[in-house]
Motif scaffolding. Structure first.
Motif, mmCIF file in Angstrom:
data_model
loop_
_atom_site.group_PDB
_atom_site.id
_atom_site.type_symbol
_atom_site.label_atom_id
_atom_site.label_comp_id
_atom_site.label_asym_id
_atom_site.label_seq_id
_atom_site.Cartn_x
_atom_site.Cartn_y
_atom_site.Cartn_z
ATOM 1 N N LEU A 133 12.227 26.003 -0.677
ATOM 2 C CA LEU A 133 11.809 26.497 0.632
ATOM 3 C C LEU A 133 10.296 26.572 0.684
ATOM 4 O O LEU A 133 9.647 27.003 -0.272
ATOM 5 C CB LEU A 133 12.396 27.885 0.893
ATOM 6 C CG LEU A 133 13.912 27.979 0.888
ATOM 7 C CD1 LEU A 133 14.355 29.421 1.031
ATOM 8 C CD2 LEU A 133 14.514 27.131 1.983
ATOM 9 N N SER A 134 9.735 26.182 1.815
ATOM 10 C CA SER A 134 8.295 26.247 2.001
ATOM 11 C C SER A 134 8.000 26.852 3.361
ATOM 12 O O SER A 134 8.453 26.338 4.391
ATOM 13 C CB SER A 134 7.695 24.841 1.913
ATOM 14 O OG SER A 134 6.328 24.879 2.192
ATOM 15 N N VAL A 135 7.271 27.965 3.353
ATOM 16 C CA VAL A 135 6.858 28.629 4.588
ATOM 17 C C VAL A 135 5.350 28.832 4.488
ATOM 18 O O VAL A 135 4.873 29.568 3.633
ATOM 19 C CB VAL A 135 7.582 29.984 4.768
ATOM 20 C CG1 VAL A 135 7.167 30.645 6.065
ATOM 21 C CG2 VAL A 135 9.095 29.788 4.728
ATOM 22 N N ARG A 148 6.654 35.814 6.024
ATOM 23 C CA ARG A 148 7.083 34.601 5.322
ATOM 24 C C ARG A 148 8.281 34.878 4.420
ATOM 25 O O ARG A 148 9.229 34.085 4.370
ATOM 26 C CB ARG A 148 5.929 34.017 4.502
ATOM 27 C CG ARG A 148 4.773 33.543 5.353
ATOM 28 C CD ARG A 148 3.767 32.717 4.569
ATOM 29 N NE ARG A 148 3.284 33.336 3.358
ATOM 30 C CZ ARG A 148 2.201 34.092 3.264
ATOM 31 N NH1 ARG A 148 1.479 34.351 4.343
ATOM 32 N NH2 ARG A 148 1.817 34.585 2.116
ATOM 33 N N ASN A 149 8.268 36.001 3.714
ATOM 34 C CA ASN A 149 9.395 36.345 2.847
ATOM 35 C C ASN A 149 10.654 36.637 3.653
ATOM 36 O O ASN A 149 11.759 36.308 3.214
ATOM 37 C CB ASN A 149 9.040 37.532 1.951
ATOM 38 C CG ASN A 149 8.061 37.130 0.871
ATOM 39 O OD1 ASN A 149 8.020 35.990 0.454
ATOM 40 N ND2 ASN A 149 7.264 38.086 0.427
ATOM 41 N N ALA A 150 10.508 37.228 4.819
ATOM 42 C CA ALA A 150 11.667 37.496 5.685
ATOM 43 C C ALA A 150 12.311 36.180 6.128
ATOM 44 O O ALA A 150 13.540 36.051 6.135
ATOM 45 C CB ALA A 150 11.256 38.326 6.889
ATOM 46 N N ILE A 151 11.481 35.200 6.472
ATOM 47 C CA ILE A 151 12.001 33.886 6.866
ATOM 48 C C ILE A 151 12.756 33.257 5.699
ATOM 49 O O ILE A 151 13.858 32.730 5.865
ATOM 50 C CB ILE A 151 10.855 32.962 7.335
ATOM 51 C CG1 ILE A 151 10.246 33.495 8.636
ATOM 52 C CG2 ILE A 151 11.343 31.537 7.517
ATOM 53 C CD1 ILE A 151 8.953 32.826 9.027
ATOM 54 N N LYS A 152 12.177 33.323 4.497
ATOM 55 C CA LYS A 152 12.834 32.733 3.322
ATOM 56 C C LYS A 152 14.147 33.437 2.990
ATOM 57 O O LYS A 152 15.124 32.781 2.616
ATOM 58 C CB LYS A 152 11.894 32.750 2.115
ATOM 59 C CG LYS A 152 10.758 31.745 2.246
ATOM 60 C CD LYS A 152 9.986 31.595 0.977
ATOM 61 C CE LYS A 152 8.933 32.668 0.881
ATOM 62 N NZ LYS A 152 8.003 32.470 -0.246
ATOM 63 N N ARG A 153 14.182 34.753 3.135
ATOM 64 C CA ARG A 153 15.436 35.486 2.890
ATOM 65 C C ARG A 153 16.522 35.049 3.857
ATOM 66 O O ARG A 153 17.680 34.832 3.462
ATOM 67 C CB ARG A 153 15.215 36.995 3.027
ATOM 68 C CG ARG A 153 14.695 37.655 1.789
ATOM 69 C CD ARG A 153 14.830 39.166 1.857
ATOM 70 N NE ARG A 153 14.278 39.737 3.076
ATOM 71 C CZ ARG A 153 13.014 40.105 3.240
ATOM 72 N NH1 ARG A 153 12.143 39.935 2.266
ATOM 73 N NH2 ARG A 153 12.609 40.634 4.377
ATOM 74 N N PHE A 206 16.815 18.976 -1.939
ATOM 75 C CA PHE A 206 16.091 18.927 -0.685
ATOM 76 C C PHE A 206 15.134 20.102 -0.556
ATOM 77 O O PHE A 206 15.294 21.121 -1.205
ATOM 78 C CB PHE A 206 17.029 18.821 0.527
ATOM 79 C CG PHE A 206 18.067 19.889 0.663
ATOM 80 C CD1 PHE A 206 17.850 20.974 1.506
ATOM 81 C CD2 PHE A 206 19.272 19.802 0.000
ATOM 82 C CE1 PHE A 206 18.811 21.950 1.665
ATOM 83 C CE2 PHE A 206 20.239 20.773 0.157
ATOM 84 C CZ PHE A 206 20.010 21.854 0.987
ATOM 85 N N VAL A 207 14.110 19.879 0.263
ATOM 86 C CA VAL A 207 13.096 20.893 0.533
ATOM 87 C C VAL A 207 13.090 21.146 2.027
ATOM 88 O O VAL A 207 13.068 20.202 2.822
ATOM 89 C CB VAL A 207 11.699 20.422 0.074
ATOM 90 C CG1 VAL A 207 10.637 21.438 0.466
ATOM 91 C CG2 VAL A 207 11.671 20.192 -1.416
ATOM 92 N N ILE A 208 13.116 22.425 2.405
ATOM 93 C CA ILE A 208 13.073 22.808 3.809
ATOM 94 C C ILE A 208 11.705 23.418 4.083
ATOM 95 O O ILE A 208 11.300 24.366 3.417
ATOM 96 C CB ILE A 208 14.178 23.822 4.142
ATOM 97 C CG1 ILE A 208 15.547 23.203 3.892
ATOM 98 C CG2 ILE A 208 14.046 24.302 5.584
ATOM 99 C CD1 ILE A 208 16.690 24.176 4.003
ATOM 100 N N ILE A 209 11.006 22.861 5.056
ATOM 101 C CA ILE A 209 9.699 23.378 5.459
ATOM 102 C C ILE A 209 9.837 23.982 6.847
ATOM 103 O O ILE A 209 10.274 23.302 7.788
ATOM 104 C CB ILE A 209 8.640 22.258 5.474
ATOM 105 C CG1 ILE A 209 8.540 21.622 4.095
ATOM 106 C CG2 ILE A 209 7.288 22.798 5.933
ATOM 107 C CD1 ILE A 209 7.685 20.387 4.042
ATOM 108 N N ALA A 210 9.484 25.254 6.973
ATOM 109 C CA ALA A 210 9.553 25.946 8.259
ATOM 110 C C ALA A 210 8.312 25.627 9.076
ATOM 111 O O ALA A 210 7.195 25.648 8.561
ATOM 112 C CB ALA A 210 9.676 27.445 8.041
ATOM 113 N N ARG A 211 8.504 25.329 10.357
ATOM 114 C CA ARG A 211 7.399 25.027 11.253
ATOM 115 C C ARG A 211 7.036 26.244 12.096
ATOM 116 O O ARG A 211 7.764 27.235 12.130
ATOM 117 C CB ARG A 211 7.786 23.889 12.196
ATOM 118 C CG ARG A 211 7.783 22.533 11.548
ATOM 119 C CD ARG A 211 8.095 21.479 12.566
ATOM 120 N NE ARG A 211 7.672 20.160 12.102
ATOM 121 C CZ ARG A 211 7.902 19.052 12.773
ATOM 122 N NH1 ARG A 211 8.539 19.081 13.920
ATOM 123 N NH2 ARG A 211 7.487 17.903 12.299
#
Length: 119
Positions: A44-46, A56-61, A79-84
């Motif tokens: 995960l990448s935020v 950012r940690n809330a989004i990853k959780r 796979f890698v998920i990048i949040a926009r």
């Protein structure tokens, strides 16, 4: 989420970025790389543009929780998920809907035991 389900090393991230393929929608970018393994691995990448560390940690959780719910239907790939930008404003339900959408586009998610009517 178990450690065996995570992409952690920089070497693995770089391999996925350089050798894998990318698919995106308005809220997420997904890079995927096929490998011979029994289960999926996700990174995960935020970015810092989305907010402070708490945000950012809330989004990853939330993303980890959604992935655990969807795990029976995910393909055994890395796979890698990048949040926009804009992801920080979404509620859980909308976040899940957008993530399922991009995972379907990337052919990482297939309908199965989990019904989408829960969304």
């Amino acid at each position: 989420m178990k450690k065996s389900y995570r992409v952690k090393s920089d070497k693995d991230f770089q391999a996925i970025f350089t050798e894998g393929r990318s698919i995106a929608n308005r809220k997420f970018v997904v890079y995927s790389l096929k490998k011979d393994q029994s289960h999926y691995r996700v990174g995960l990448s935020v970015g810092k543009k989305l907010g402070n560390a708490v945000t950012r940690n809330a989004i990853k959780r939330k993303l980890r929780h959604i992935l655990m719910e969807l795990s029976p239907n995910l393909q055994p790939q890395d796979f890698v998920i990048i949040a926009r930008k804009g992801t920080e404003e979404l509620d859980y339900r909308t976040l899940k809907k957008n993530l399922i959408h991009v995972l379907k586009l990337a052919k990482l998610y297939q309908e199965g035991t989990t019904s989408e009517k829960e969304i």
